[in-house]
Write an enzyme that holds these catalytic residues in place. Sequence first.
Site, PDB file in Angstrom:
ATOM      1  CB  CYS A  98      -0.954  -0.004   1.182  1.00  0.00           C
ATOM      2  SG  CYS A  98      -0.149   0.212   2.791  1.00  0.00           S
ATOM      3  CG  HIS A 138      -4.277  10.703  12.261  1.00  0.00           C
ATOM      4  ND1 HIS A 138      -5.449   9.996  12.073  1.00  0.00           N
ATOM      5  CD2 HIS A 138      -3.573  10.576  11.100  1.00  0.00           C
ATOM      6  CE1 HIS A 138      -5.469   9.483  10.855  1.00  0.00           C
ATOM      7  NE2 HIS A 138      -4.347   9.827  10.244  1.00  0.00           N
ATOM      8  CG  HIS A 159      -7.428   5.500   8.404  1.00  0.00           C
ATOM      9  ND1 HIS A 159      -6.603   6.475   7.896  1.00  0.00           N
ATOM     10  CD2 HIS A 159      -8.581   6.131   8.801  1.00  0.00           C
ATOM     11  CE1 HIS A 159      -7.224   7.660   7.955  1.00  0.00           C
ATOM     12  NE2 HIS A 159      -8.418   7.471   8.500  1.00  0.00           N
ATOM     13  CG  ASP A 191      -6.956  -4.545   3.199  1.00  0.00           C
ATOM     14  OD1 ASP A 191      -6.317  -4.327   4.262  1.00  0.00           O
ATOM     15  OD2 ASP A 191      -6.992  -3.726   2.266  1.00  0.00           O
ATOM     16  NE  ARG A 251      -4.057  -2.735   4.123  1.00  0.00           N
ATOM     17  CZ  ARG A 251      -4.375  -1.496   3.698  1.00  0.00           C
ATOM     18  NH1 ARG A 251      -3.504  -0.514   3.872  1.00  0.00           N
ATOM     19  NH2 ARG A 251      -5.539  -1.253   3.134  1.00  0.00           N
ATOM     20  CB  CYS A 304      -2.780   1.506   6.645  1.00  0.00           C
ATOM     21  SG  CYS A 304      -2.048   2.401   5.275  1.00  0.00           S
TER      22      CYS A 304
END
Length: 312
Positions: A230, A267, A270, A274, A283, A285
Amino acid sequence: MKNIKVIYLAGGCFWGTEAYFKKLRGIAKTLVGYANGDSDETSYEIVARTDHAETVKIYYDFSRISLTEILLHYFRIINPKSINRQGNDMGRQYRTGIYWEEGDSESEEIVRDFIKYEEEKIGKVAVEISPLKNFVKAEDYHQDYLDKNPGGYCHVNLSRAEDPIIDDDRKFLEDKRAQLDDLSYNVMAKAGTERPFTSKLNDEYRRGIYVDKLSKKPLFASSDKFESGCGWPSFSRPIVSNYLDENVDRSFGMVRTEVRSLSSDSHLGHVFGDGPSDKGGLRYCINGAALEFIPYEEMDEKGYSDYKIFVK
Protein backbone atom coordinates in the site's frame (compact mmCIF):
# COMPACT_ATOMS: atom_id res chain seq x y z
CA MET A 1 -14.79 -17.91 15.57
CA LYS A 2 -12.52 -15.76 13.39
CA ASN A 3 -9.09 -14.91 14.81
CA ILE A 4 -9.77 -16.77 18.04
CA LYS A 5 -7.17 -18.89 19.79
CA VAL A 6 -7.25 -20.45 23.25
CA ILE A 7 -4.90 -20.79 26.18
CA TYR A 8 -5.54 -22.33 29.60
CA LEU A 9 -4.28 -20.57 32.75
CA ALA A 10 -4.28 -22.00 36.26
CA GLY A 11 -3.74 -19.16 38.71
CA GLY A 12 -5.19 -20.25 42.01
CA CYS A 13 -8.92 -19.72 42.60
CA PHE A 14 -10.47 -19.49 39.16
CA TRP A 15 -13.08 -16.91 40.19
CA GLY A 16 -10.61 -14.04 40.37
CA THR A 17 -8.43 -15.21 37.49
CA GLU A 18 -11.46 -15.29 35.19
CA ALA A 19 -12.76 -11.92 36.37
CA TYR A 20 -9.39 -10.28 35.74
CA PHE A 21 -8.98 -11.54 32.19
CA LYS A 22 -12.54 -10.62 31.25
CA LYS A 23 -11.49 -6.99 31.72
CA LEU A 24 -8.81 -7.08 29.02
CA ARG A 25 -9.32 -5.83 25.48
CA GLY A 26 -9.15 -8.72 23.03
CA ILE A 27 -10.48 -11.41 25.38
CA ALA A 28 -13.50 -12.87 23.58
CA LYS A 29 -14.76 -15.44 26.09
CA THR A 30 -13.79 -17.31 29.24
CA LEU A 31 -14.74 -20.66 30.77
CA VAL A 32 -13.66 -22.01 34.14
CA GLY A 33 -12.86 -25.64 34.70
CA TYR A 34 -10.39 -28.21 35.97
CA ALA A 35 -7.27 -29.19 34.02
CA ASN A 36 -4.40 -31.63 33.92
CA GLY A 37 -5.68 -34.11 36.44
CA ASP A 38 -5.51 -37.89 36.47
CA SER A 39 -8.92 -38.57 34.92
CA ASP A 40 -11.43 -37.09 32.50
CA GLU A 41 -14.02 -36.68 35.25
CA THR A 42 -13.95 -34.52 38.35
CA SER A 43 -15.96 -31.96 40.30
CA TYR A 44 -15.41 -29.19 42.80
CA GLU A 45 -15.96 -31.64 45.65
CA ILE A 46 -13.35 -34.18 44.53
CA VAL A 47 -10.89 -32.02 42.55
CA ALA A 48 -8.17 -32.48 45.16
CA ARG A 49 -8.39 -36.26 44.76
CA THR A 50 -8.20 -36.19 40.94
CA ASP A 51 -5.22 -33.78 40.99
CA HIS A 52 -6.82 -31.26 38.66
CA ALA A 53 -5.96 -27.55 38.83
CA GLU A 54 -8.58 -24.82 38.84
CA THR A 55 -8.10 -23.36 35.38
CA VAL A 56 -9.54 -20.66 33.12
CA LYS A 57 -9.96 -21.39 29.43
CA ILE A 58 -9.33 -18.10 27.65
CA TYR A 59 -10.53 -17.41 24.12
CA TYR A 60 -8.64 -14.43 22.72
CA ASP A 61 -8.57 -12.49 19.47
CA PHE A 62 -4.93 -12.71 18.42
CA SER A 63 -5.36 -9.72 16.08
CA ARG A 64 -6.10 -7.59 19.15
CA ILE A 65 -4.00 -9.09 21.96
CA SER A 66 -0.97 -11.35 21.81
CA LEU A 67 -0.38 -14.42 23.92
CA THR A 68 2.76 -12.69 25.20
CA GLU A 69 0.67 -9.82 26.56
CA ILE A 70 -1.75 -12.30 28.16
CA LEU A 71 1.14 -14.04 29.90
CA LEU A 72 2.51 -10.73 31.19
CA HIS A 73 -0.89 -10.12 32.80
CA TYR A 74 -0.91 -13.66 34.17
CA PHE A 75 2.45 -13.19 35.89
CA ARG A 76 1.15 -9.93 37.33
CA ILE A 77 -1.66 -11.69 39.25
CA ILE A 78 0.15 -14.80 40.48
CA ASN A 79 3.07 -15.52 42.77
CA PRO A 80 5.12 -17.55 40.27
CA LYS A 81 7.34 -19.07 42.94
CA SER A 82 4.58 -20.26 45.26
CA ILE A 83 3.98 -24.01 45.22
CA ASN A 84 0.37 -25.19 45.49
CA ARG A 85 -0.80 -21.90 46.95
CA GLN A 86 -2.16 -18.58 45.70
CA GLY A 87 -3.58 -16.03 48.11
CA ASN A 88 -5.34 -17.78 50.97
CA ASP A 89 -5.99 -20.94 48.94
CA MET A 90 -3.78 -23.96 49.54
CA GLY A 91 -3.64 -27.33 47.82
CA ARG A 92 -2.65 -28.92 44.52
CA GLN A 93 -5.84 -27.65 42.90
CA TYR A 94 -4.51 -24.11 43.39
CA ARG A 95 -1.18 -24.67 41.66
CA THR A 96 -0.17 -22.41 38.80
CA GLY A 97 0.03 -23.68 35.25
CA ILE A 98 -0.06 -22.71 31.58
CA TYR A 99 -1.54 -25.30 29.23
CA TRP A 100 -1.90 -25.33 25.46
CA GLU A 101 -3.98 -27.63 23.33
CA GLU A 102 -2.29 -30.69 21.84
CA GLY A 103 -0.67 -29.82 18.53
CA ASP A 104 -0.59 -26.06 19.13
CA SER A 105 3.14 -25.71 18.58
CA GLU A 106 2.96 -21.95 18.16
CA SER A 107 1.50 -21.41 21.63
CA GLU A 108 3.95 -23.91 23.11
CA GLU A 109 6.89 -22.00 21.66
CA ILE A 110 5.58 -18.68 22.97
CA VAL A 111 4.97 -20.14 26.44
CA ARG A 112 8.40 -21.75 26.67
CA ASP A 113 10.11 -18.56 25.46
CA PHE A 114 8.14 -16.53 27.97
CA ILE A 115 9.02 -18.77 30.91
CA LYS A 116 12.69 -18.59 29.90
CA TYR A 117 12.39 -14.79 29.76
CA GLU A 118 10.86 -14.64 33.25
CA GLU A 119 13.36 -17.07 34.77
CA GLU A 120 16.24 -15.00 33.43
CA LYS A 121 14.80 -12.09 35.43
CA ILE A 122 13.60 -13.71 38.66
CA GLY A 123 15.05 -17.21 38.76
CA LYS A 124 13.29 -20.58 38.73
CA VAL A 125 9.49 -20.43 38.80
CA ALA A 126 6.97 -23.01 39.99
CA VAL A 127 4.57 -22.58 37.08
CA GLU A 128 3.64 -25.89 35.45
CA ILE A 129 3.75 -25.76 31.64
CA SER A 130 2.51 -28.61 29.45
CA PRO A 131 -0.04 -29.64 26.84
CA LEU A 132 -3.58 -29.69 28.13
CA LYS A 133 -5.10 -32.94 29.29
CA ASN A 134 -8.38 -33.95 30.91
CA PHE A 135 -10.04 -30.53 30.94
CA VAL A 136 -13.43 -30.66 32.65
CA LYS A 137 -15.85 -27.73 32.59
CA ALA A 138 -16.68 -26.52 36.10
CA GLU A 139 -20.18 -26.42 37.50
CA ASP A 140 -22.44 -23.67 36.16
CA TYR A 141 -22.44 -21.71 39.42
CA HIS A 142 -18.68 -21.21 39.07
CA GLN A 143 -18.96 -19.61 35.64
CA ASP A 144 -18.68 -15.79 35.84
CA TYR A 145 -18.90 -16.21 39.61
CA LEU A 146 -17.79 -12.71 40.58
CA ASP A 147 -20.22 -11.13 38.12
CA LYS A 148 -23.02 -12.93 39.93
CA ASN A 149 -21.48 -12.48 43.38
CA PRO A 150 -19.60 -9.15 43.41
CA GLY A 151 -18.73 -9.52 47.07
CA GLY A 152 -17.23 -12.96 46.63
CA TYR A 153 -13.69 -13.85 47.65
CA CYS A 154 -10.98 -12.89 45.18
CA HIS A 155 -7.24 -13.13 45.75
CA VAL A 156 -6.61 -11.06 42.59
CA ASN A 157 -6.56 -7.26 42.55
CA LEU A 158 -8.97 -6.78 39.65
CA SER A 159 -8.24 -3.06 39.37
CA ARG A 160 -4.74 -3.87 38.12
CA ALA A 161 -6.21 -4.92 34.79
CA GLU A 162 -6.51 -1.19 34.04
CA ASP A 163 -2.85 -0.46 34.84
CA PRO A 164 -0.16 -0.36 32.11
CA ILE A 165 1.25 -3.84 31.63
CA ILE A 166 4.76 -2.34 31.52
CA ASP A 167 5.70 0.55 33.80
CA ASP A 168 6.63 3.45 31.57
CA ASP A 169 6.91 7.01 32.83
CA ARG A 170 8.04 8.69 29.61
CA LYS A 171 6.76 12.25 29.36
CA PHE A 172 6.42 14.59 26.43
CA LEU A 173 5.72 18.28 25.98
CA GLU A 174 2.12 19.15 25.19
CA ASP A 175 3.16 21.54 22.42
CA LYS A 176 3.21 19.25 19.38
CA ARG A 177 4.13 22.08 17.04
CA ALA A 178 7.41 22.68 18.88
CA GLN A 179 8.49 19.04 18.67
CA LEU A 180 7.54 17.95 15.17
CA ASP A 181 8.62 18.76 11.63
CA ASP A 182 5.94 20.02 9.26
CA LEU A 183 4.99 16.62 7.86
CA SER A 184 4.80 14.88 11.24
CA TYR A 185 2.78 17.74 12.67
CA ASN A 186 0.34 17.62 9.76
CA VAL A 187 -0.10 13.86 10.28
CA MET A 188 -0.22 13.63 14.06
CA ALA A 189 -1.99 16.87 14.97
CA LYS A 190 -4.14 17.45 11.89
CA ALA A 191 -4.86 13.86 10.75
CA GLY A 192 -3.00 14.37 7.50
CA THR A 193 -1.47 11.65 5.33
CA GLU A 194 2.04 11.36 3.98
CA ARG A 195 2.44 10.41 0.34
CA PRO A 196 2.70 6.63 -0.22
CA PHE A 197 6.15 5.05 -0.64
CA THR A 198 7.89 8.15 0.77
CA SER A 199 8.63 6.98 4.33
CA LYS A 200 11.90 5.17 4.91
CA LEU A 201 10.06 3.07 7.50
CA ASN A 202 7.98 1.49 4.74
CA ASP A 203 11.07 -0.52 3.76
CA GLU A 204 12.41 -1.03 7.30
CA TYR A 205 12.45 -4.72 8.23
CA ARG A 206 15.11 -4.99 10.90
CA ARG A 207 14.16 -6.37 14.31
CA GLY A 208 12.95 -3.73 16.70
CA ILE A 209 10.00 -1.61 17.77
CA TYR A 210 8.15 1.37 16.37
CA VAL A 211 7.42 4.09 18.90
CA ASP A 212 5.18 7.17 18.96
CA LYS A 213 7.35 10.03 17.65
CA LEU A 214 6.04 12.30 20.40
CA SER A 215 5.60 10.19 23.52
CA LYS A 216 8.18 7.52 22.59
CA LYS A 217 5.65 4.89 23.69
CA PRO A 218 6.08 1.58 21.82
CA LEU A 219 3.20 1.02 19.41
CA PHE A 220 4.21 -1.82 17.07
CA ALA A 221 6.80 -4.61 16.87
CA SER A 222 8.77 -5.68 13.82
CA SER A 223 7.40 -9.20 14.39
CA ASP A 224 3.97 -7.90 13.32
CA LYS A 225 5.11 -5.82 10.32
CA PHE A 226 4.39 -7.05 6.81
CA GLU A 227 4.65 -5.83 3.23
CA SER A 228 1.17 -4.86 2.10
CA GLY A 229 2.03 -3.04 -1.09
CA CYS A 230 0.00 0.00 0.00
CA GLY A 231 2.99 2.30 0.38
CA TRP A 232 2.75 2.84 4.15
CA PRO A 233 4.20 0.79 7.04
CA SER A 234 1.70 -2.00 7.78
CA PHE A 235 1.24 -4.06 10.93
CA SER A 236 -1.08 -6.90 11.91
CA ARG A 237 -1.67 -5.72 15.51
CA PRO A 238 -0.42 -3.26 18.14
CA ILE A 239 2.40 -4.26 20.44
CA VAL A 240 0.11 -3.86 23.50
CA SER A 241 -3.65 -4.00 23.14
CA ASN A 242 -4.57 -0.78 24.97
CA TYR A 243 -1.92 1.57 23.61
CA LEU A 244 -4.13 2.56 20.66
CA ASP A 245 -7.61 4.00 20.24
CA GLU A 246 -9.91 3.58 17.25
CA ASN A 247 -12.56 6.00 15.99
CA VAL A 248 -14.98 6.15 13.07
CA ASP A 249 -13.58 8.47 10.38
CA ARG A 250 -16.13 9.82 7.83
CA SER A 251 -13.80 12.26 6.09
CA PHE A 252 -13.42 12.44 2.30
CA GLY A 253 -16.76 10.74 1.74
CA MET A 254 -15.51 7.42 3.17
CA VAL A 255 -16.16 5.43 6.32
CA ARG A 256 -12.87 4.26 7.80
CA THR A 257 -11.47 3.36 11.23
CA GLU A 258 -8.94 5.89 12.44
CA VAL A 259 -6.06 4.71 14.65
CA ARG A 260 -4.76 7.06 17.32
CA SER A 261 -1.97 6.82 19.88
CA LEU A 262 -3.43 7.18 23.37
CA SER A 263 -0.15 8.28 24.93
CA SER A 264 0.11 11.45 22.83
CA ASP A 265 -3.49 11.74 21.60
CA SER A 266 -2.24 11.76 18.03
CA HIS A 267 -3.44 10.49 14.66
CA LEU A 268 -1.42 7.57 13.28
CA GLY A 269 -3.37 6.19 10.32
CA HIS A 270 -6.20 3.73 9.75
CA VAL A 271 -6.92 0.04 10.25
CA PHE A 272 -8.46 -2.10 7.52
CA GLY A 273 -9.75 -5.66 7.31
CA ASP A 274 -7.66 -6.74 4.31
CA GLY A 275 -4.53 -7.94 6.10
CA PRO A 276 -3.04 -11.47 5.97
CA SER A 277 -5.58 -14.00 7.22
CA ASP A 278 -2.93 -16.02 9.08
CA LYS A 279 -2.09 -12.88 11.09
CA GLY A 280 -5.71 -12.11 11.95
CA GLY A 281 -6.78 -10.23 8.84
CA LEU A 282 -6.11 -6.68 10.03
CA ARG A 283 -3.87 -4.11 8.38
CA TYR A 284 -2.82 -1.19 10.53
CA CYS A 285 -1.83 1.27 7.82
CA ILE A 286 0.36 3.77 9.69
CA ASN A 287 2.09 6.95 8.59
CA GLY A 288 5.83 6.59 9.01
CA ALA A 289 5.94 10.28 9.91
CA ALA A 290 4.21 9.44 13.21
CA LEU A 291 6.72 6.74 14.16
CA GLU A 292 10.33 6.32 15.20
CA PHE A 293 12.11 2.99 14.77
CA ILE A 294 14.26 1.59 17.59
CA PRO A 295 16.51 -1.30 16.46
CA TYR A 296 16.54 -4.36 18.71
CA GLU A 297 20.22 -3.82 19.48
CA GLU A 298 19.48 -0.37 20.89
CA MET A 299 16.43 -1.24 22.96
CA ASP A 300 18.34 -1.79 26.21
CA GLU A 301 20.26 1.46 26.11
CA LYS A 302 17.14 3.43 25.20
CA GLY A 303 15.09 1.98 28.04
CA TYR A 304 12.96 -0.54 26.17
CA SER A 305 14.31 -3.78 27.63
CA ASP A 306 10.89 -4.89 28.90
CA TYR A 307 9.52 -4.82 25.36
CA LYS A 308 12.12 -7.19 23.91
CA ILE A 309 9.86 -10.16 24.69
CA PHE A 310 7.50 -8.90 21.97
CA VAL A 311 10.19 -8.92 19.26
CA LYS A 312 10.83 -12.26 17.57
